[in-house]
Design a protein around this motif. Sequence first.
Motif, PDB file in Angstrom:
ATOM      1  N   ALA A   1       3.783  14.824 -34.259  1.00  0.00           N
ATOM      2  CA  ALA A   1       4.965  14.535 -35.067  1.00  0.00           C
ATOM      3  C   ALA A   1       5.845  13.487 -34.394  1.00  0.00           C
ATOM      4  CB  ALA A   1       5.751  15.825 -35.304  1.00  0.00           C
TER       5      ALA A   1
ATOM      6  N   ALA B   1       6.838   9.912 -35.970  1.00  0.00           N
ATOM      7  CA  ALA B   1       8.246   9.578 -36.171  1.00  0.00           C
ATOM      8  C   ALA B   1       8.620   8.298 -35.439  1.00  0.00           C
ATOM      9  CB  ALA B   1       9.124  10.735 -35.699  1.00  0.00           C
TER      10      ALA B   1
ATOM     11  N   LEU C   1      11.864   6.975 -37.252  1.00  0.00           N
ATOM     12  CA  LEU C   1      12.614   8.065 -37.856  1.00  0.00           C
ATOM     13  C   LEU C   1      13.443   8.795 -36.810  1.00  0.00           C
ATOM     14  CD1 LEU C   1       9.832   9.667 -40.091  1.00  0.00           C
ATOM     15  CD2 LEU C   1      11.650   8.146 -40.837  1.00  0.00           C
TER      16      LEU C   1
ATOM     17  N   SER D   1      15.291  15.104 -37.839  1.00  0.00           N
ATOM     18  CA  SER D   1      15.963  15.674 -39.001  1.00  0.00           C
ATOM     19  C   SER D   1      16.953  16.747 -38.557  1.00  0.00           C
ATOM     20  CB  SER D   1      14.939  16.287 -39.948  1.00  0.00           C
ATOM     21  OG  SER D   1      15.586  16.963 -41.002  1.00  0.00           O
TER      22      SER D   1
ATOM     23  N   ARG E   1      11.209  16.719 -35.978  1.00  0.00           N
ATOM     24  CA  ARG E   1      11.088  15.261 -35.870  1.00  0.00           C
ATOM     25  C   ARG E   1      10.823  14.604 -37.216  1.00  0.00           C
ATOM     26  NH1 ARG E   1      10.913  14.274 -30.467  1.00  0.00           N
ATOM     27  NH2 ARG E   1      10.101  15.935 -29.128  1.00  0.00           N
ATOM     28  N   LEU E   2      10.359  15.363 -38.201  1.00  0.00           N
ATOM     29  CA  LEU E   2      10.013  14.806 -39.505  1.00  0.00           C
ATOM     30  C   LEU E   2      10.916  15.406 -40.576  1.00  0.00           C
ATOM     31  CD1 LEU E   2       6.119  15.093 -39.240  1.00  0.00           C
ATOM     32  CD2 LEU E   2       7.534  13.085 -38.759  1.00  0.00           C
TER      33      LEU E   2
ATOM     34  N   VAL F   1       7.942  17.263 -45.165  1.00  0.00           N
ATOM     35  CA  VAL F   1       6.714  16.575 -44.752  1.00  0.00           C
ATOM     36  C   VAL F   1       5.886  17.597 -43.978  1.00  0.00           C
ATOM     37  CG1 VAL F   1       5.724  14.726 -43.369  1.00  0.00           C
ATOM     38  CG2 VAL F   1       7.820  14.324 -44.669  1.00  0.00           C
TER      39      VAL F   1
ATOM     40  N   THR G   1       4.038  12.811 -48.061  1.00  0.00           N
ATOM     41  CA  THR G   1       4.470  11.651 -47.271  1.00  0.00           C
ATOM     42  C   THR G   1       5.597  10.861 -47.916  1.00  0.00           C
ATOM     43  OG1 THR G   1       2.735  10.320 -48.314  1.00  0.00           O
ATOM     44  CG2 THR G   1       2.199  11.399 -46.234  1.00  0.00           C
TER      45      THR G   1
ATOM     46  N   LEU H   1       8.810  10.372 -46.002  1.00  0.00           N
ATOM     47  CA  LEU H   1       8.830   9.500 -44.824  1.00  0.00           C
ATOM     48  C   LEU H   1       9.448   8.144 -45.144  1.00  0.00           C
ATOM     49  CD1 LEU H   1       5.276  10.256 -43.411  1.00  0.00           C
ATOM     50  CD2 LEU H   1       7.446  11.008 -42.441  1.00  0.00           C
TER      51      LEU H   1
END
Length: 341
Positions: free
Chosen positions: A207, A211, A216, A219, A307-308, A312, A327, A330
């Motif tokens: 992940a 990211a 990214l 979160s 991290r996502l 996701v 996805t 993302l």
Amino acid sequence: MPSRESMGDKVARLRNKPTLTAHGHQERLEELAGVRQAFQRITEGAADAIAWAFHDAKQRKRCGDARTLQAITQECVGRLRGGENLRVVNEGIAGGVKVADPSTGAFFKIAEDTVGIFKGSSVMADKPAKHELAMLTHLHEADAARLLTVPLASCVDVTVRDAAGRPERVYRVQGFSRHAVGGDTLRVGSGDGGRTTHVCTELDGVAEELAAGLHLAPSLMTPSSGLFTRHEYRRVRGDRDPDSFPQLGPATDALLESVGAGRHAAESSGVCAQVEAEHGVVLDPLRPVHAEHSATVARDAGGVPSRLPFDVELHALPWGEVVLLDTHRLCIPDVTGGGWR
């Protein structure tokens, strides 16, 4: 009889196929392109049947049919040429009506708001569909996704016409390769719209790399129920089993003997044992290793960062494959009532 290799499995195998020469690398890329083109051809015929069946189902629903839209669509698609193998499935509430084709390993959905998430707007429902296709296209080539299996994807716009040939509606049908995922394979993300969140230390590195490749930020979304499901793995080393290692000839047996992993030894020794002790790995090819999985419901993530984006999903299959789903999130940031996340 061995099971037939699906399109998605074939792409995963080709993406991970090692090559030693420029020629071998080019051959692998050509094979990948061929599989993707074949998947596009497979999905075109099914998409036409799905669009027409869905259009007919909506008309019947408006005329007073009390059954669910999914049930009516199943009846309609079964009557159409090319729809004999199609099965309407209930998987998630977003994404419209979803249809599987077990004969080809393909999965379809129509970008229609059937549950009122976008207040019935087909234009708004089409936006996440566009995001999903764009991100899947990128991930198939992205170095950051090399540790993941990313579904194949296609997009077919089908124009439904009336008896006089006048266009009534254009439906966007998305096709994906289907993988053996479900509630019991989910390790990272949320499968229930953010009510609970799954975290997994072993998949945090995957992940994190994804990211980082997509720039990214972590979160800040938390599960609405306050509950996390923590997934943990414990590596279990089995006894040495010479019969499980294939007979590859005297030269291989001599090589195993020289590094301390001889076929007839009770335990590994020499270089093999030294490396295992220093690095905490299992180097001995005659010693089977398997992982035991456990899942625990808790009030916190146990130090594993999100991290996502929350929905996701990363799924871990029993044979070690990691599948990435949903996805479209993302491509855009998380948004909550309190602002950007």
